[in-house]
Design a protein around this motif. Structure first.
Motif, PDB file in Angstrom:
ATOM      1  N   LYS A   1       0.835  -1.202   0.000  1.00 50.01           N
ATOM      2  CA  LYS A   1       0.000   0.000   0.000  1.00 50.01           C
ATOM      3  C   LYS A   1       0.868   1.250   0.000  1.00 50.01           C
ATOM      4  O   LYS A   1       1.843   1.345   0.745  1.00 50.01           O
ATOM      5  N   PHE A   2       0.503   2.202  -0.846  1.00 51.24           N
ATOM      6  CA  PHE A   2       1.111   3.519  -0.834  1.00 51.24           C
ATOM      7  C   PHE A   2       0.031   4.527  -0.446  1.00 51.24           C
ATOM      8  O   PHE A   2      -0.977   4.654  -1.158  1.00 51.24           O
ATOM      9  N   VAL A   3       0.222   5.210   0.674  1.00 47.37           N
ATOM     10  CA  VAL A   3      -0.686   6.283   1.080  1.00 47.37           C
ATOM     11  C   VAL A   3      -0.081   7.584   0.550  1.00 47.37           C
ATOM     12  O   VAL A   3       1.027   7.969   0.933  1.00 47.37           O
TER      13      VAL A   3
ATOM     14  N   LEU B   1      -1.446   2.322 -14.747  1.00 41.51           N
ATOM     15  CA  LEU B   1      -0.736   1.578 -13.704  1.00 41.51           C
ATOM     16  C   LEU B   1      -1.489   0.307 -13.319  1.00 41.51           C
ATOM     17  O   LEU B   1      -2.718   0.303 -13.224  1.00 41.51           O
ATOM     18  N   PRO B   2      -0.753  -0.776 -13.030  1.00 40.04           N
ATOM     19  CA  PRO B   2      -1.372  -2.043 -12.611  1.00 40.04           C
ATOM     20  C   PRO B   2      -1.626  -2.053 -11.108  1.00 40.04           C
ATOM     21  O   PRO B   2      -1.097  -2.892 -10.372  1.00 40.04           O
ATOM     22  N   VAL B   3      -2.438  -1.087 -10.646  1.00 46.65           N
ATOM     23  CA  VAL B   3      -2.683  -0.955  -9.211  1.00 46.65           C
ATOM     24  C   VAL B   3      -4.179  -0.900  -8.955  1.00 46.65           C
ATOM     25  O   VAL B   3      -4.977  -0.600  -9.845  1.00 46.65           O
ATOM     26  N   ARG B   4      -4.539  -1.167  -7.712  1.00 48.99           N
ATOM     27  CA  ARG B   4      -5.912  -0.982  -7.261  1.00 48.99           C
ATOM     28  C   ARG B   4      -5.981   0.362  -6.540  1.00 48.99           C
ATOM     29  O   ARG B   4      -5.303   0.576  -5.534  1.00 48.99           O
ATOM     30  N   MET B   5      -6.768   1.279  -7.066  1.00 49.30           N
ATOM     31  CA  MET B   5      -6.980   2.538  -6.370  1.00 49.30           C
ATOM     32  C   MET B   5      -8.043   2.316  -5.310  1.00 49.30           C
ATOM     33  O   MET B   5      -9.062   1.686  -5.575  1.00 49.30           O
ATOM     34  N   GLN B   6      -7.814   2.818  -4.106  1.00 53.03           N
ATOM     35  CA  GLN B   6      -8.778   2.599  -3.034  1.00 53.03           C
ATOM     36  C   GLN B   6      -9.019   3.878  -2.249  1.00 53.03           C
ATOM     37  O   GLN B   6      -8.150   4.756  -2.171  1.00 53.03           O
TER      38      GLN B   6
ATOM     39  N   ARG C   1       4.870   5.671  -8.275  1.00 47.81           N
ATOM     40  CA  ARG C   1       4.809   5.141  -9.642  1.00 47.81           C
ATOM     41  C   ARG C   1       6.183   4.678 -10.099  1.00 47.81           C
ATOM     42  O   ARG C   1       6.329   3.586 -10.668  1.00 47.81           O
ATOM     43  N   ASP C   2       7.202   5.477  -9.837  1.00 51.48           N
ATOM     44  CA  ASP C   2       8.551   5.122 -10.259  1.00 51.48           C
ATOM     45  C   ASP C   2       9.089   3.934  -9.477  1.00 51.48           C
ATOM     46  O   ASP C   2       9.764   3.051 -10.034  1.00 51.48           O
ATOM     47  N   LEU C   3       8.792   3.887  -8.171  1.00 53.55           N
ATOM     48  CA  LEU C   3       9.240   2.768  -7.345  1.00 53.55           C
ATOM     49  C   LEU C   3       8.578   1.471  -7.804  1.00 53.55           C
ATOM     50  O   LEU C   3       9.203   0.402  -7.827  1.00 53.55           O
ATOM     51  N   LEU C   4       7.317   1.582  -8.169  1.00 53.79           N
ATOM     52  CA  LEU C   4       6.570   0.429  -8.670  1.00 53.79           C
ATOM     53  C   LEU C   4       7.295  -0.195  -9.861  1.00 53.79           C
ATOM     54  O   LEU C   4       7.428  -1.419  -9.964  1.00 53.79           O
ATOM     55  N   SER C   5       7.757   0.655 -10.755  1.00 52.17           N
ATOM     56  CA  SER C   5       8.457   0.181 -11.953  1.00 52.17           C
ATOM     57  C   SER C   5       9.840  -0.367 -11.619  1.00 52.17           C
ATOM     58  O   SER C   5      10.225  -1.439 -12.087  1.00 52.17           O
ATOM     59  N   THR C   6      10.570   0.355 -10.773  1.00 50.82           N
ATOM     60  CA  THR C   6      11.945  -0.033 -10.452  1.00 50.82           C
ATOM     61  C   THR C   6      12.012  -1.395  -9.771  1.00 50.82           C
ATOM     62  O   THR C   6      12.879  -2.227 -10.090  1.00 50.82           O
TER      63      THR C   6
ATOM     64  N   VAL D   1      -1.021  -4.227  -5.618  1.00 53.22           N
ATOM     65  CA  VAL D   1      -0.554  -2.925  -5.131  1.00 53.22           C
ATOM     66  C   VAL D   1      -1.753  -1.998  -4.964  1.00 53.22           C
ATOM     67  O   VAL D   1      -2.637  -1.951  -5.825  1.00 53.22           O
ATOM     68  N   LEU D   2      -1.779  -1.261  -3.855  1.00 48.15           N
ATOM     69  CA  LEU D   2      -2.865  -0.350  -3.526  1.00 48.15           C
ATOM     70  C   LEU D   2      -2.354   1.089  -3.509  1.00 48.15           C
ATOM     71  O   LEU D   2      -1.333   1.367  -2.885  1.00 48.15           O
ATOM     72  N   PHE D   3      -3.060   1.975  -4.180  1.00 47.18           N
ATOM     73  CA  PHE D   3      -2.773   3.409  -4.105  1.00 47.18           C
ATOM     74  C   PHE D   3      -3.942   4.068  -3.382  1.00 47.18           C
ATOM     75  O   PHE D   3      -5.094   3.948  -3.819  1.00 47.18           O
TER      76      PHE D   3
END
Length: 212
Positions: A143-145, A193-198, A156-161, A170-172
């Motif tokens: 999770k990224f708050v 992005l391949p994330v779940r926005m919550q 976003r950049d960390l997700l890729s790296t 992954v949760l945003f």
């Protein structure tokens, strides 16, 4: 064996892929971090020392299979690992909400770890234990708050790296009343992005207060 417990309550899970599920929350007291957006500062102190067997007995009263161990920072109490194991042994579907400043490798593999990676604007970037990313299982979630557009770009950049989304969901999540959920949704869509926005469902239902 005792843990310092701030509260045990029954509510709707407001976050993660378990959002909407009736869940028992075991909130442990104490946290080594001081995130600028913290919504559980009341759990930094107080609470009662409760035997793990009594915690399980209280959880059983609610009659649901989903249990979330949270805080504060639950892993700050080393005996939390015994509680997690005992909950799993009792047949519960267990998740752990942890702030990422403590090693998750000893956590029982049956537990779904919700790992909150701290962003620059959280004020706690320096305390991320980066090796935790190496211990992620497919049943875990990161999770990224997000406090700002800059936090979003950093995540976003960390997700890729680190190829995090290839390891687990992954949760945003936007900071409540600070980042517009609509803006975050549009950023995620624009960047594909391949994330779940919550958003935090429990706060939509009941606002910001303990016990929900």
């Amino acid at each position: 064996m005792k843990l310092k417990v701030h509260e045990i309550f029954y509510s709707i899970q407001g976050e993660s892929s378990r959002v909407g599920l009736p869940t028992v929350f075991v909130r442990l007291t104490g946290c080594p971090m001081r995130c600028v957006y913290c919504d559980t500062a009341y759990a930094f102190s107080g609470g009662s020392n409760i035997e793990i067997a009594d915690i399980l007995a209280k959880v059983a009263e609610f009659g649901t299979k989903y249990v979330t161990v949270t805080g504060g920072e639950p892993l700050a109490q080393k005996d939390c690992h015994f509680l997690l194991k005992d909950l799993c042994d009792a047949g519960y579907s267990v998740s752990l909400e942890t702030g990422g400043a403590i090693d998750i490798s000893p956590v029982d593999k049956r537990v779904s770890v919700i790992l909150d990676v701290k962003t620059p604007d959280s004020g706690e970037l320096k305390n991320n234990v980066w090796s935790n990313l190496d211990h992620l299982k497919s049943s875990d979630e990161v999770k990224f708050v997000l406090c700002s557009r800059e936090d979003y770009q950093w995540a976003r950049d960390l997700l890729s790296t680190h190829k995090i989304a290839e390891k687990c969901p992954v949760l945003f999540s936007p900071v409540y009343s600070q980042v517009s959920p609509t803006d975050l949704a549009e950023w995620v869509l624009a960047d594909k992005l391949p994330v779940r926005m919550q958003v935090q469902l429990h706060k939509i239902l009941w606002g910001e207060k303990p016990g929900v």
